[in-house]
Design a protein around this motif. Structure first.
Motif: not given
Ligand SMILES: Nc1ncnc2c1ncn2[C@@H]1O[C@H](COP(=O)(O)OP(=O)(O)OP(=O)(O)O)[C@@H](O)[C@H]1O
Ligand SMILES: [Mg+2]
Length: 267
Positions: A14, A16, A181, A209, A212-213, A216, A220-221
């Motif tokens: 995947k 991101g 990601s 954890i 997302s910032s 979303d 997110g993570m």
């Molecule tokens: N402990 C953590 N470690 C890493 N990232 C974290 C953590 N806690 C929160 N995050 C956030 O989660 C984000 C990743 O999720 P996000 O949904 O933004 O990206 P993605 O899944 O790659 O994008 P999409 O949802 O469009 O596929 C990171 O950029 C970060 O801001």
């Protein structure tokens, strides 16, 4: 048609939406340079090996999906215009990804979850996957994505690429799963990469954890890790969360290198 559950070399990767789009944008904004770079890294592997039919790509929706899903409140209500507009938008991103892979020499083909999945209360209840098996048999690389999908209870709901990956990996018997990601895997409170997460250690690391910032709708993570810990617990399939913004990392993952955070079943 039966699924190819006996394959031993299938990889589900995947990419991101945070890598291939401007994730913070409130309007759809692609990052063509990044899409092409990642396509090139996949091609490095796929040109030698894709003819064996061993790769499925799933990409996130990024700014092509999350802001529209939020605007139309698709996680709370059925909105026909919202369903149509959000699907139209993520399909455009899918087109760009498939085109870039084709230009790089990868026999990629689109598979839209909207047309091949059914949800119930936001979770996948059915997948029409026989066509994916035939694509793999013929050496093609199916490219799925985060999408809005019909839901037997809610009318429609958002389906994260992070939910598609474990579902398809289990259904088709994948050996290797990578979720790429923009962070160096799952980070702890000091910003260091957590090397391994298991169902037993998840409770402990969970507090560090977050979502997302950016705008979303899929968690997110924390959403990713929850899906992958559940997969490891249920089926013993391990996965890696790693940083695809570092050039060479996608290729390294496909070559079997140790990158990012490993999520696996307790020994
Ligand atoms: N402990 C953590 N470690 C890493 N990232 C974290 C953590 N806690 C929160 N995050 C956030 O989660 C984000 C990743 O999720 P996000 O949904 O933004 O990206 P993605 O899944 O790659 O994008 P999409 O949802 O469009 O596929 C990171 O950029 C970060 O801001
Ligand atoms: Mg996400």
């Amino acid at each position: 048609m039966k699924y190819l559950t006996d394959r031993t070399d299938l990889t589900v990767l995947k990419i991101g939406g945070s890598i291939i789009t401007e994730r913070s944008s409130q309007t759809p904004k692609a990052l063509p340079g990044e899409i092409n770079r990642i396509a090139g890294e996949i091609a490095g592997m796929a040109v030698e090996a894709a003819n064996k039919g061993n790769l499925i790509v799933v990409h996130g929706a990024g700014s092509f999906g999350h802001p529209l899903a939020r605007e139309y409140r698709l996680t709370e209500q059925f909105d026909m215009e919202g369903v149509i507009e959000t699907h139209r938008s993520v399909r455009k991103l899918n087109n760009m990804v498939v085109d870039a892979l084709n230009r790089a020499g990868v026999p990629a083909v689109p598979v839209h979850p909207f047309s091949s999945f059914l949800l119930d209360n936001g979770r996948i209840s059915e997948m029409f996957g026989a066509h994916i098996s035939v694509m793999l048999e013929r050496g093609m690389v199916p490219v799925l994505h985060g999408d809005v999908v019909m839901d037997a209870t809610r009318g429609a709901a958002v389906l994260s690429g992070d939910q598609v990956v474990p579902y398809i990996a289990q259904k088709l018997g994948a050996e290797s799963i990578g979720i790429a990601s923009v962070t160096d895997g799952v980070l702890d409170d000091k910003g260091h990469t957590v090397p391994v997460i298991t169902p037993a250690s998840f409770d402990e690391v969970k507090i560090h954890i977050g979502g997302s910032s950016h705008t979303d709708v899929t968690g997110g993570m924390l959403g990713k890790v929850t899906e992958l810990v559940d997969l490891a617990d249920r089926s013993g399939i391990s996965s890696r969360i790693f940083n695809a913004s570092i050039p060479g990392n996608v290729r390294a993952f496909l070559d079997g290198a140790t990158v990012g955070t490993l999520i696996q079943k307790d020994k």
